[in-house]
Design a protein around this motif. Structure first.
Motif, PDB file in Angstrom:
ATOM      1  N   TYR A 155      82.960 117.016 147.342  1.00 39.51           N
ATOM      2  CA  TYR A 155      81.920 116.032 147.596  1.00 39.51           C
ATOM      3  C   TYR A 155      82.497 114.975 148.523  1.00 39.51           C
ATOM      4  CZ  TYR A 155      79.804 118.258 143.576  1.00 39.51           C
ATOM      5  OH  TYR A 155      79.289 119.187 142.711  1.00 39.51           O
TER       6      TYR A 155
ATOM      7  N   MET B 149      76.825 109.945 148.664  1.00 40.09           N
ATOM      8  CA  MET B 149      77.525 111.188 148.393  1.00 40.09           C
ATOM      9  C   MET B 149      76.773 112.389 148.946  1.00 40.09           C
ATOM     10  SD  MET B 149      78.990 112.705 144.821  1.00 40.09           S
ATOM     11  CE  MET B 149      77.425 113.039 144.071  1.00 40.09           C
ATOM     12  N   SER B 150      77.549 113.343 149.493  1.00 44.24           N
ATOM     13  CA  SER B 150      76.976 114.558 150.052  1.00 44.24           C
ATOM     14  C   SER B 150      77.980 115.699 149.891  1.00 44.24           C
ATOM     15  CB  SER B 150      76.674 114.349 151.536  1.00 44.24           C
ATOM     16  OG  SER B 150      76.329 115.561 152.154  1.00 44.24           O
ATOM     17  N   GLU B 151      77.508 116.920 149.998  1.00 45.86           N
ATOM     18  CA  GLU B 151      78.377 118.088 150.017  1.00 45.86           C
ATOM     19  C   GLU B 151      78.642 118.566 151.435  1.00 45.86           C
ATOM     20  OE1 GLU B 151      76.857 121.174 147.518  1.00 45.86           O
ATOM     21  OE2 GLU B 151      76.870 119.912 145.743  1.00 45.86           O
TER      22      GLU B 151
ATOM     23  N   ARG C 173      81.999 111.204 150.058  1.00 47.73           N
ATOM     24  CA  ARG C 173      81.342 109.919 149.857  1.00 47.73           C
ATOM     25  C   ARG C 173      81.638 109.015 151.044  1.00 47.73           C
ATOM     26  NH1 ARG C 173      79.910 108.549 144.511  1.00 47.73           N
ATOM     27  NH2 ARG C 173      80.491 110.142 143.023  1.00 47.73           N
TER      28      ARG C 173
END
Length: 125
Positions: free
Chosen positions: A77, A93-95, A79
């Motif tokens: 993840y 937050m992202s993948e 951030r």
């Protein structure tokens, strides 16, 4: 259509300039980078982080190892963390590593220092 309301650093922001900037901002997943600041959803509100007063932005990578029935899997993840007044006060937050790298570059293009800086530690001896 209802006017969007934004949660700023010091309370709600209700400005036509901010609304117009939000609509015209570059989109990186659900993180928007505009001319006035950065926008993202935080629960039921839209956060607005203006560039003025923003000391730094950087990416923190959070790696999670999960055990499953047939083995292990790693999840990463990314951030984007925003620093103001010497403290981390917001993050998104992202993948998607590529999208967050591009968003950080767009934020840096607006004059915000980017990258992590290790706090000074006392020198030994």
């Amino acid at each position: 259509m209802a006017e969007k309301r934004f949660a700023g650093v010091n309370g709600n922001v209700d400005s036509p300039e901010v609304s117009a900037d939000y609509e015209s901002a570059q989109t990186f997943e659900k993180l928007r980078v505009g001319a006035l600041g950065v926008y993202f959803r935080d629960g039921l509100k839209i956060r607005f982080i203006p560039y003025e007063g923003l000391e730094r932005a950087f990416i923190r990578i959070q790696e999670t190892r999960s055990r499953m029935c047939c083995g292990q899997a790693n999840f990463n993840y990314y951030r984007v963390v925003f620093v103001r007044g010497g403290k981390e006060f917001a993050d998104y937050m992202s993948e998607n590593e590529k999208a967050m790298d591009e968003a950080l570059a767009a934020i840096g293009a607006h004059g915000v220092p980017t990258g992590f800086v290790r706090p000074d530690t006392e020198a030994a001896g």
